[in-house]
Design a protein around this motif. Structure first.
Motif, mmCIF file in Angstrom:
data_model
loop_
_atom_site.group_PDB
_atom_site.id
_atom_site.type_symbol
_atom_site.label_atom_id
_atom_site.label_comp_id
_atom_site.label_asym_id
_atom_site.label_seq_id
_atom_site.Cartn_x
_atom_site.Cartn_y
_atom_site.Cartn_z
ATOM 1 N N THR A 2 -2.188 -10.094 2.900
ATOM 2 C CA THR A 2 -0.395 -10.688 2.387
ATOM 3 C C THR A 2 0.347 -9.287 1.671
ATOM 4 O OG1 THR A 2 -1.172 -11.594 0.694
ATOM 5 C CG2 THR A 2 -1.604 -13.380 2.369
ATOM 6 N N ARG A 3 1.565 -10.159 1.215
ATOM 7 C CA ARG A 3 2.681 -8.806 0.393
ATOM 8 C C ARG A 3 2.071 -9.004 -0.913
ATOM 9 N NH1 ARG A 3 6.788 -7.187 2.558
ATOM 10 N NH2 ARG A 3 7.424 -7.874 4.698
ATOM 11 N N SER A 4 0.862 -9.595 -1.469
ATOM 12 C CA SER A 4 0.267 -10.205 -3.108
ATOM 13 C C SER A 4 -0.906 -9.061 -3.302
ATOM 14 C CB SER A 4 0.596 -11.066 -3.322
ATOM 15 O OG SER A 4 -0.429 -12.088 -3.083
ATOM 16 N N ASP A 5 -1.566 -8.228 -2.226
ATOM 17 C CA ASP A 5 -2.796 -7.932 -2.319
ATOM 18 C C ASP A 5 -2.956 -6.622 -1.721
ATOM 19 O OD1 ASP A 5 -4.451 -9.757 0.355
ATOM 20 O OD2 ASP A 5 -3.045 -8.798 0.702
ATOM 21 N N ILE A 6 -2.384 -5.621 -1.883
ATOM 22 C CA ILE A 6 -2.088 -4.417 -1.568
ATOM 23 C C ILE A 6 -3.054 -3.418 -2.896
ATOM 24 C CG2 ILE A 6 -1.550 -2.474 -0.532
ATOM 25 C CD1 ILE A 6 0.146 -3.715 1.301
ATOM 26 N N ARG A 7 -3.363 -2.985 -2.730
ATOM 27 C CA ARG A 7 -4.481 -2.248 -4.119
ATOM 28 C C ARG A 7 -4.214 -0.691 -3.180
ATOM 29 N NH1 ARG A 7 -5.258 -2.240 -9.092
ATOM 30 N NH2 ARG A 7 -7.122 -1.322 -9.946
ATOM 31 N N ILE A 8 -4.682 0.472 -3.079
ATOM 32 C CA ILE A 8 -4.432 1.778 -2.324
ATOM 33 C C ILE A 8 -5.296 1.700 -3.393
ATOM 34 C CG2 ILE A 8 -3.137 3.014 -1.604
ATOM 35 C CD1 ILE A 8 -0.935 1.224 -1.836
ATOM 36 N N GLY A 9 -5.838 3.136 -3.029
ATOM 37 C CA GLY A 9 -7.163 3.950 -2.713
ATOM 38 C C GLY A 9 -6.473 4.996 -2.440
ATOM 39 N N LEU A 10 -5.621 6.148 -3.406
ATOM 40 C CA LEU A 10 -4.961 7.555 -2.515
ATOM 41 C C LEU A 10 -5.665 8.394 -2.477
ATOM 42 C CD1 LEU A 10 -2.413 8.486 -1.350
ATOM 43 C CD2 LEU A 10 -1.669 8.686 -4.142
ATOM 44 N N ARG A 26 10.234 1.797 -6.062
ATOM 45 C CA ARG A 26 11.490 1.149 -5.129
ATOM 46 C C ARG A 26 11.500 0.161 -4.952
ATOM 47 N NH1 ARG A 26 14.756 7.122 -4.827
ATOM 48 N NH2 ARG A 26 14.220 7.970 -6.672
ATOM 49 N N THR A 27 10.207 0.113 -4.812
ATOM 50 C CA THR A 27 10.449 -1.294 -3.030
ATOM 51 C C THR A 27 9.157 -2.536 -3.945
ATOM 52 O OG1 THR A 27 9.945 0.674 -1.582
ATOM 53 C CG2 THR A 27 9.647 -1.741 -0.983
ATOM 54 N N PRO A 28 9.704 -3.020 -4.937
ATOM 55 C CA PRO A 28 9.593 -4.431 -5.494
ATOM 56 C C PRO A 28 9.107 -5.447 -5.107
ATOM 57 C CG PRO A 28 11.755 -4.378 -5.732
ATOM 58 C CD PRO A 28 10.905 -2.960 -5.222
ATOM 59 N N GLY A 29 9.165 -5.706 -3.066
ATOM 60 C CA GLY A 29 9.284 -6.605 -2.393
ATOM 61 C C GLY A 29 7.848 -6.695 -1.827
ATOM 62 N N LEU A 30 7.249 -4.774 -1.669
ATOM 63 C CA LEU A 30 6.239 -5.034 -0.721
ATOM 64 C C LEU A 30 4.598 -5.502 -1.763
ATOM 65 C CD1 LEU A 30 4.088 -4.271 1.637
ATOM 66 C CD2 LEU A 30 4.497 -1.670 0.083
ATOM 67 N N ARG A 31 5.021 -5.149 -3.012
ATOM 68 C CA ARG A 31 3.717 -5.673 -4.229
ATOM 69 C C ARG A 31 2.690 -5.245 -3.622
ATOM 70 N NH1 ARG A 31 4.166 -12.072 -4.622
ATOM 71 N NH2 ARG A 31 2.959 -12.318 -6.454
ATOM 72 N N ALA A 32 2.177 -3.567 -3.534
ATOM 73 C CA ALA A 32 1.525 -2.937 -3.201
ATOM 74 C C ALA A 32 1.608 -1.904 -4.379
ATOM 75 C CB ALA A 32 1.536 -1.897 -1.961
ATOM 76 N N ARG A 33 0.312 -2.055 -5.029
ATOM 77 C CA ARG A 33 0.139 -0.912 -6.497
ATOM 78 C C ARG A 33 -1.131 -0.211 -5.881
ATOM 79 N NH1 ARG A 33 -3.004 -2.521 -10.845
ATOM 80 N NH2 ARG A 33 -3.960 -4.203 -10.581
ATOM 81 N N ILE A 34 -0.537 1.140 -6.357
ATOM 82 C CA ILE A 34 -2.351 2.379 -6.610
ATOM 83 C C ILE A 34 -3.188 2.317 -7.339
ATOM 84 C CG2 ILE A 34 -2.836 4.865 -6.616
ATOM 85 C CD1 ILE A 34 0.282 5.219 -5.117
ATOM 86 N N SER A 306 6.217 2.367 5.919
ATOM 87 C CA SER A 306 6.091 1.342 6.375
ATOM 88 C C SER A 306 5.253 0.566 6.726
ATOM 89 C CB SER A 306 6.682 2.308 8.009
ATOM 90 O OG SER A 306 7.291 1.072 9.129
ATOM 91 N N ASP A 307 3.804 1.630 7.340
ATOM 92 C CA ASP A 307 2.462 1.914 7.862
ATOM 93 C C ASP A 307 1.940 -0.034 6.327
ATOM 94 O OD1 ASP A 307 2.498 2.501 10.082
ATOM 95 O OD2 ASP A 307 0.803 4.663 9.286
ATOM 96 N N LEU A 308 2.469 0.739 5.813
ATOM 97 C CA LEU A 308 1.111 -0.138 4.639
ATOM 98 C C LEU A 308 2.358 -1.863 4.857
ATOM 99 C CD1 LEU A 308 1.536 1.594 1.433
ATOM 100 C CD2 LEU A 308 -0.317 1.098 2.686
ATOM 101 N N SER A 309 3.424 -1.595 4.726
ATOM 102 C CA SER A 309 3.861 -2.886 5.457
ATOM 103 C C SER A 309 3.458 -3.774 6.349
ATOM 104 C CB SER A 309 5.375 -2.647 5.300
ATOM 105 O OG SER A 309 6.257 -4.220 5.432
ATOM 106 N N ALA A 310 3.125 -2.939 6.854
ATOM 107 C CA ALA A 310 2.909 -3.459 8.862
ATOM 108 C C ALA A 310 1.409 -4.254 8.575
ATOM 109 C CB ALA A 310 3.041 -2.857 9.635
ATOM 110 N N LEU A 311 0.696 -3.137 7.651
ATOM 111 C CA LEU A 311 -0.571 -3.962 7.464
ATOM 112 C C LEU A 311 -0.906 -5.546 7.182
ATOM 113 C CD1 LEU A 311 -2.844 -0.558 5.851
ATOM 114 C CD2 LEU A 311 -3.104 -1.900 8.200
ATOM 115 N N THR A 312 0.178 -5.842 6.299
ATOM 116 C CA THR A 312 0.558 -6.786 5.296
ATOM 117 C C THR A 312 0.503 -8.582 6.151
ATOM 118 O OG1 THR A 312 2.826 -6.980 4.835
ATOM 119 C CG2 THR A 312 1.857 -5.984 3.453
#
Length: 421
Positions: A2-10, A26-34, A306-312
């Motif tokens: 979901t949009r609240s659980d993207i935790r990225i390994g970059l 700049r995209t707080p609505g995605l609620r993803a973080r590194i 855009s790909d990160l958003s699509a994953l949600t």
């Protein structure tokens, strides 16, 4: 997911990695973080807290709290290891590494099928242009006839600067490097190899053809001659590096990357600087044109975003056209192309390789050229193609079946010499 659980390994914190950090902020609505960043250079000063960084790739791959791996490094072999290990461990992957993808696409498609884990790579095709997902979804039932475009922003910037500023290739390349549009080692760009890698991806999603880069002819802009540039100016044509894949009448497909002369009314003639442009030709929607920035930190990072958003929402490539494609193949031996070849006194093209030579020109001061029709496979195999002083540029006609050569002869008949001695 979901949009609240993207935790990225970059992996990678260069130009695009830093761009991704910027667009995420700049995209707080995605609620993803590194959550963690894997890097290689231990001496480089970085703008984020040191505890975010690690030099151990397993620190990201083994971290169960990281559910998405974003791979943005320039080492294709290391990228392949990272991506395949992440997929095997059930971590979704977003990558921009077109060289790695092009060289390993069959294995990566199969690994996705086996693991059920998605791998997305919109940023690997044309940076900010939403090309892959459009080919995969919008054209999923529409019979595409052709895709052609400027899909390398670095070379387009160089060619634009050469024409607009009347400067040499070396000067234009130096400007592109200073602006971050070209690498310190620009071979992948200027030799047409980056565009060829991207064309491999487009072939898969447009036509369902999974092929290797080595099966596609690529001629870059590093061998452009002054005579070819003069020819373009005299004819009022733009010079662009264009990748094209076109369905032939028998259902098979021809593909190549070539410096190409483009008429001023053509959509791609107006694509300038680091921009990319892609044209699709299809049975139902006719001709459509995509335009957007093809290089730079934020444009490329926007495709990753855009790909990160699509994953949600559980998106993955279905590769439907691979299963639909049971008959067609990549067949360069069935296609022909019209070309301008400039050469010197020392080395010349073999005229017997051509289906027909249309025009010849010889000058003791400017050099020499011929124009003619040649088979795509014959051109790829020609020994003279790599000789010093040889420059090949496609004339403004599309790839076509060999059976249509007579039509091109009629169109080119009576062409006047560009220069007079």
């Amino acid at each position: 997911m979901t949009r609240s659980d993207i935790r990225i390994g970059l992996f990678g914190f260069g130009v695009v990695g830093q761009g991704l950090h910027t667009v995420l902020e700049r995209t707080p609505g995605l609620r993803a973080r590194i959550g963690r960043i894997g890097v290689k250079d231990r001496t480089k000063q970085r703008s984020l807290p040191a505890e975010l960084f690690t030099f151990d790739r397993n620190a990201l791959l083994d971290d169960a709290s990281l559910n998405v791996i974003v791979e943005l490094i320039d080492d294709a072999d290391e990228a392949y290891y990272i991506v395949t290990e992440a997929l095997r461990r059930g971590k979704a992957v977003v990558t921009a590494n077109k060289k790695m993808l092009a060289e390993h696409l069959p294995e990566l498609i199969e690994l996705q099928r086996q693991t059920g884990t998605p791998l997305l790579y919109e940023a690997a095709a044309c940076a900010s242009l939403p090309v892959i997902r459009n080919l995969e979804e919008y054209y999923d039932t529409d019979l595409l006839e052709a895709v052609e475009g400027i899909i390398n922003g670095s070379t387009n910037y160089i060619l634009t600067a050469m024409h607009r500023d009347a400067i040499s290739f070396a000067e234009a390349l130096s400007k592109a490097q200073a602006l971050g549009f070209a690498e310190s080692n620009p071979a992948l760009d200027v030799e047409g190899l980056d565009a060829r890698n991207k064309l491999v991806l487009l072939l898969t999603h447009a036509f369902g053809l999974v092929t290797s880069p080595q099966e596609i002819l690529a001629v870059g802009i590093d061998r452009l001659s002054n005579l070819a540039s003069d020819y373009a100016r005299e004819k009022g044509l733009a010079l662009k590096l264009i990748a094209e894949a076109r369905r032939l009448p028998d259902g098979n497909v021809a593909a190549a990357v070539l410096p190409t002369l483009v008429r001023p009314e053509h959509e791609l003639a107006r694509v300038q600087d680091e921009y990319n442009g892609l044209i699709t030709q299809s049975g139902f929607t006719d001709r459509q044109f995509f335009l957007g920035r093809g290089a730079g930190a934020v444009p490329t990072a926007s495709a990753v975003l855009s790909d990160l958003s699509a994953l949600t929402y559980g998106y993955r490539y279905e590769y439907k056209k691979i299963s639909q494609n049971t008959d067609s193949a990549l067949t360069p031996e069935a296609a022909e192309v019209d070309v301008l070849v400039t050469f010197t006194d020392e080395y010349a093209p073999q005229e017997t390789d051509f289906t027909r030579v249309h025009e010849t020109f010889h000058s003791a001061t400017r050099g020499h050229y011929l124009t003619g029709t040649i088979g795509l496979a014959q051109l790829a195999q020609a020994e003279w193609l790599q000789l010093p002083g040889i420059c090949v540029v496609r004339l403004p006609t599309p790839l076509r079946a060999a059976a249509n050569a007579q039509l091109a002869d009629t169109q080119l008949a009576g062409a006047e010499a560009v220069f007079a001695e």
